[in-house]
Design an enzyme around this catalytic site. Structure first.
Site, mmCIF file in Angstrom:
data_model
loop_
_atom_site.group_PDB
_atom_site.id
_atom_site.type_symbol
_atom_site.label_atom_id
_atom_site.label_comp_id
_atom_site.label_asym_id
_atom_site.label_seq_id
_atom_site.Cartn_x
_atom_site.Cartn_y
_atom_site.Cartn_z
ATOM 1 N N HIS A 1 -9.670 0.662 -11.292
ATOM 2 C CA HIS A 1 -9.139 1.601 -10.262
ATOM 3 C C HIS A 1 -7.705 2.000 -10.208
ATOM 4 O O HIS A 1 -7.570 3.128 -10.193
ATOM 5 C CB HIS A 1 -9.585 0.957 -8.857
ATOM 6 C CG HIS A 1 -8.856 1.789 -7.776
ATOM 7 N ND1 HIS A 1 -9.399 3.165 -7.101
ATOM 8 C CD2 HIS A 1 -7.856 1.434 -6.838
ATOM 9 C CE1 HIS A 1 -8.685 3.298 -5.909
ATOM 10 N NE2 HIS A 1 -7.654 2.462 -6.199
ATOM 11 N N PHE A 2 -6.764 0.982 -10.424
ATOM 12 C CA PHE A 2 -5.507 1.651 -10.672
ATOM 13 C C PHE A 2 -5.051 2.019 -11.849
ATOM 14 O O PHE A 2 -4.026 2.812 -11.806
ATOM 15 C CB PHE A 2 -4.605 0.610 -9.865
ATOM 16 C CG PHE A 2 -4.540 -0.869 -10.404
ATOM 17 C CD1 PHE A 2 -4.937 -1.912 -9.667
ATOM 18 C CD2 PHE A 2 -4.138 -0.964 -11.749
ATOM 19 C CE1 PHE A 2 -4.852 -3.121 -10.280
ATOM 20 C CE2 PHE A 2 -4.101 -2.221 -12.238
ATOM 21 C CZ PHE A 2 -4.474 -3.176 -11.382
ATOM 22 N N HIS A 3 -5.997 1.814 -12.780
ATOM 23 C CA HIS A 3 -5.864 2.790 -14.008
ATOM 24 C C HIS A 3 -6.145 4.131 -14.147
ATOM 25 O O HIS A 3 -5.742 4.999 -14.658
ATOM 26 C CB HIS A 3 -6.403 1.845 -15.271
ATOM 27 C CG HIS A 3 -5.563 0.846 -15.793
ATOM 28 N ND1 HIS A 3 -5.701 -0.392 -15.455
ATOM 29 C CD2 HIS A 3 -4.416 0.805 -16.820
ATOM 30 C CE1 HIS A 3 -4.622 -1.268 -15.848
ATOM 31 N NE2 HIS A 3 -4.105 -0.663 -16.673
ATOM 32 N N HIS B 1 0.966 -1.327 0.125
ATOM 33 C CA HIS B 1 -0.008 -0.044 -0.116
ATOM 34 C C HIS B 1 0.749 1.281 -0.048
ATOM 35 O O HIS B 1 0.480 2.053 -0.910
ATOM 36 C CB HIS B 1 -0.974 0.078 1.019
ATOM 37 C CG HIS B 1 -2.215 0.970 0.796
ATOM 38 N ND1 HIS B 1 -2.991 0.964 -0.355
ATOM 39 C CD2 HIS B 1 -2.165 2.314 1.181
ATOM 40 C CE1 HIS B 1 -3.535 1.983 -0.397
ATOM 41 N NE2 HIS B 1 -3.255 3.022 0.521
ATOM 42 N N TYR C 1 1.606 5.026 -2.480
ATOM 43 C CA TYR C 1 1.666 6.286 -2.285
ATOM 44 C C TYR C 1 3.291 6.739 -2.682
ATOM 45 O O TYR C 1 3.553 7.937 -2.831
ATOM 46 C CB TYR C 1 1.880 6.667 -0.756
ATOM 47 C CG TYR C 1 0.196 6.771 -0.252
ATOM 48 C CD1 TYR C 1 -0.564 7.991 -0.455
ATOM 49 C CD2 TYR C 1 -0.612 5.675 0.058
ATOM 50 C CE1 TYR C 1 -1.886 7.816 -0.434
ATOM 51 C CE2 TYR C 1 -1.866 5.789 0.205
ATOM 52 C CZ TYR C 1 -2.666 6.725 -0.154
ATOM 53 O OH TYR C 1 -3.805 7.019 -0.055
ATOM 54 N N ARG D 1 -10.706 -10.166 -12.156
ATOM 55 C CA ARG D 1 -9.367 -9.382 -12.785
ATOM 56 C C ARG D 1 -8.300 -10.520 -13.085
ATOM 57 O O ARG D 1 -8.546 -11.765 -12.620
ATOM 58 C CB ARG D 1 -8.772 -8.473 -11.711
ATOM 59 C CG ARG D 1 -8.162 -9.170 -10.607
ATOM 60 C CD ARG D 1 -7.990 -8.039 -9.597
ATOM 61 N NE ARG D 1 -6.381 -7.508 -9.714
ATOM 62 C CZ ARG D 1 -5.428 -7.003 -8.861
ATOM 63 N NH1 ARG D 1 -6.090 -7.015 -7.773
ATOM 64 N NH2 ARG D 1 -4.500 -6.420 -9.121
ATOM 65 N N ARG D 2 -7.155 -10.095 -13.712
ATOM 66 C CA ARG D 2 -5.956 -11.166 -13.792
ATOM 67 C C ARG D 2 -6.636 -12.444 -14.468
ATOM 68 O O ARG D 2 -6.132 -13.670 -13.862
ATOM 69 C CB ARG D 2 -5.677 -11.376 -12.498
ATOM 70 C CG ARG D 2 -4.886 -10.137 -12.148
ATOM 71 C CD ARG D 2 -4.380 -10.374 -10.572
ATOM 72 N NE ARG D 2 -3.146 -9.455 -10.346
ATOM 73 C CZ ARG D 2 -2.374 -9.519 -9.148
ATOM 74 N NH1 ARG D 2 -2.778 -10.599 -8.182
ATOM 75 N NH2 ARG D 2 -1.491 -8.635 -9.037
#
Lengths: 40, 550, 155
Positions: free
Chosen positions: B368-370, B217, B221, B433-434
């Site tokens: 989300h992470f894209h 996590h 950041y 996903r994946r």
């Protein structure tokens, strides 16, 4: 902390309105997914 | 302009970053077509091998190398040219990081490490893959210590003074990174490497997962904070305003040191081995880390409004039209910020304890992470790339390059909007996903996923193709700025490093007392992790042997 | 460190929203048992077949209103014969893995369980509607990951 504040007198009404829009997006998205959670 | 030797170091970092970007985005293109059942890979190439390469090269290698390029340039610019020792250690760090990268990538290419970038045990890659990852981290540590050394020289020469905002934020990010890596170093060194080379027979799976997410996590950041540095320090300069509040900017950054680490369990909410109490405690801490981002949102809009009003804007939103839209350095980062609004909102949902069951391991997460690392972070890096490379090479950022840069960011935005919206919706419908193409034996629910206009793998494929096109335009811009654009011989052609002025007169000194923040960070880590991790060790089930299921 | 009064308004709004979110999920989780899946029970991953309840996987009726479903996940499938359960009754799923990490995810439900070798994941769920639900693995487990699925029939 200093008393004289460089931000006094700045007109930031637009900023407040904008962040509130962000806040509403956050709340709406959260509530939608929470409703989906309850519906499953 | 900064010293030639420092520029050379930064340019090498950028070079590696964009080689990784080139290969990584190509892997992304292949994936969307496989998921759409439009592409069959040759037998020697596996979907999950490509997926591993995509994740590792973009999320780890591109980001990290670009971040160090940005840090080296900015530190040299804000606190001065590197001394000989700092320079030597920096180069050692660069080469060790690169060696780790090449080793890990070679193992992926050889098909010995199709374990994805999360490398969850007991999937067992070649031991050399883990050695590569360890070298990568150690390399970044060496480079980090070089930057810290450089900063300490400045502090010694400027006793009692707060450091420039850029340097402060760089050091914050580095402290965060050093602490975060302790988790992944512990698991790779003491669990994975002995196990993969056969020195131990089994591995404690749940412990390895928890140590990974201790790192996983704050890793996000580590990507986000350099983008925030650009938002706080570079954007105001382009807008022609000062940093909105030096003290609040520094406060936001130290809050990230405190709250981005003791939160890894929110990636493990649906798994066994961690009691609900500890999961929920870390959910609460996760919510704390949202606060500095709320502060950031306010600061960004304030910058825009102050800048617009200075240019004569009136009314509630008049400032919006006065923003420097024709300046691609600004527009790129503005779009990046806009994507972070739904991105951040989605993150709050992911971390909301039982709500995680709706989205966990679905395509929602990929979406989300894209729209977090894939656009807010990546497009900020693109917006920096446009001027950073010409700044370092002393070449012009020509008119035609500027137009191309606009084409690039607009195609990226459109591609990402299509792809990530499709992914979010497909995820809410339940698509995993994946996962390579599968229709689950024509199960009606799975067939539904492919139906809608937005809710289809077709949209994802169209989006992915546009993204790849955009990536290739960026590679062209990078190559031109590196090697071919005309030299900026006249002063007015030279590209500047935009760094806004920051008024430190009202900033309290304790903000730069790092031991306070490191101390509180460790206290929070101990509160959040000590008991659950020790219970994982003491009440461990028999461990797992390694499996190579690919 | 002076905050503009609008920034105070915004932060108070934001923090209150976060507290409300946390309270909703926290109260419903801990008072109405809306926890995500989990559990602290452990198992020897090499002796799954000899350990109850996984020595006899499938559906077992516990009492009038409760059924237990024991599932063994492995690359690339589930040992779960004849998955038929009634609607309106509490179904307790217990899942473990014989090899790598998997998931046990029932489409269109709250059942989205990570399956970790050495651990037993538990989740109670009551189906409202009869039908055939798709079960799939959404955690990468190897080359055949996308062929890892089964079905549960709710009557």
């Amino acid at each position: 902390m200093s008393k004289n504040n460089e931000h006094d007198g700045l007109d930031l009404r637009g900023t407040l309105a904008s962040v509130m829009v962000v806040g509403v997006i956050i709340v709406v998205m959260w509530v939608v997914v929470y409703m989906m959670y309850l519906g499953r | 302009m900064i010293a030639l030797q420092d520029r050379k170091l930064a340019l090498w970092y950028i070079g590696v970053a964009y080689i990784a970007f080139l290969i990584g985005t190509l892997m992304g293109l292949l994936q969307v077509f496989i998921r759409n059942d439009k592409l069959q890979l040759p037998a020697w190439l596996d979907y999950y091998q490509i997926l591993t390469a995509h994740g590792v090269l973009l999320a780890l290698i591109y980001t990290t190398f670009f971040i160090f390029a940005f840090f080296v340039t900015g530190m040299s610019k804000s606190i001065g040219t590197f001394g000989p020792k700092v320079r030597l250690v920096s180069w050692i760090g660069f080469w060790v990081t690169l060696l780790g990268t090449v080793l890990a990538t070679a193992m992926i290419v050889a098909g010995e490490a199709s374990v994805l970038y999360t490398f969850y045990a007991p999937l067992m890659a070649s031991g050399w893959y883990y050695v590569g990852l360890a070298l990568f981290v150690v390399g970044t540590w060496i480079s980090s210590f070089a930057l810290i050394g450089h900063y300490r020289v400045w502090r010694k020469n400027n006793k009692g003074e707060l450091s420039p905002l850029f340097a402060f934020m760089t050091i914050t990010t580095i402290i965060l990174w050093l602490i975060a890596c302790l988790g992944v170093v512990a698991t790779v060194l003491f669990q994975y490497i002995p196990w993969a080379f056969g020195w131990t027979d089994t591995i404690n799976v749940e412990l390895s997962r928890s140590l990974f997410w201790f790192f996983g996590h704050p890793l996000v950041y580590f990507w986000l904070l350099p983008a925030y540095i650009a938002w706080y320090v570079i954007v105001p300069k382009i807008l022609g305003v000062k940093v909105f509040s030096d003290s609040l900017a520094r406060l936001a950054f130290v809050l990230f040191i405190l709250f981005s680490i003791p939160v890894g369990f929110h990636h493990q909410l649906t798994e066994p081995g961690i009691s609900n109490f500890w999961k929920f405690l870390q959910v609460v801490l996760t919510f704390m880390v949202i606060i500095p981002s709320l502060m950031t949102a306010f600061t960004m809009f304030a910058n825009f409004e102050i800048s617009g009003r200075k240019k004569g804007a009136t009314g509630l939103f008049g400032w919006f039209k006065k923003l420097p839209w024709k300046d691609v350095r600004f527009t790129s980062i503005f779009i990046a910020m806009a994507f972070f609004i739904p991105g951040g909102a989605g993150g709050i949902i992911n971390a909301s304890f039982q709500l995680n069951e709706v989205v966990h391991n679905t395509l929602w997460i990929v979406g989300h992470f894209h729209i977090t690392v894939g656009t807010p972070v990546a497009m900020t890096f693109m917006g920096l790339t446009f001027w950073l490379i010409p700044y370092l090479t002393g070449r012009k950022f020509t008119k035609s390059m500027q137009i191309l840069a606009f084409v690039q960011i607009i195609t990226w935005s459109i591609g990402m909007l299509l792809m990530s919206t499709a992914q979010h919706i497909l995820g809410l419908l339940g698509a995993p996903r994946r996962t390579a193409f599968s229709n689950y034996n024509n199960h009606p629910s799975a067939m539904e996923w492919f139906d809608g206009i937005l809710t289809s793998h077709v949209t994802m494929a169209v989006g992915g193709s546009i993204l790849f096109l955009s990536a290739m335009i960026l590679i062209y811009i990078v190559a031109m700025s590196m090697f071919l654009s005309p030299k900026a011989l006249k002063v007015e052609d030279q590209v500047e490093f935009p760094m806004a002025e920051s008024d430190k007169t009202h900033t309290p000194k304790w903000l730069e007392n790092w031991w306070i923040w490191i101390g509180i960070a460790f206290a929070l880590i101990i509160i959040a992790y000590a008991i659950p991790l020790s219970s994982m060790i003491m009440h461990a089930p028999p461990g797992s042997e390694g499996f190579k299921t690919w | 460190m002076h905050l503009h009064k609008f920034e105070k308004v915004w932060l108070i709004f934001g923090i209150i929203s976060l507290i409300v979110f946390l309270s909703i999920v926290g109260v419903t989780a801990f008072s109405h048992d809306h926890h995500p899946s989990g559990g602290m029970d452990t198992i020897d991953p090499e002796k799954v077949d000899q350990t109850a309840p996984f020595d006899n996987p499938g559906v077992t009726q516990i009492d009038d209103d409760t059924y237990q479903v024991a599932i063994v996940a492995m690359a690339f499938g589930y040992t779960a014969p004849e998955l038929r359960v009634p609607a309106g009754k509490e179904i307790i799923f217990k899942v473990t893995s014989k090899d790598v990490v998997h998931s046990f995810t029932i489409d269109d439900t709250k059942v989205n369980m990570m399956v970790v070798p050495g651990q037993i994941t538990t989740r109670a769920y009551t189906f409202e509607k009869p039908g055939k639900y798709l079960i799939l693995c959404n955690e990468y487990c190897g080359t055949g990951h996308h062929f890892m699925f089964t079905e549960i029939e709710v009557y």
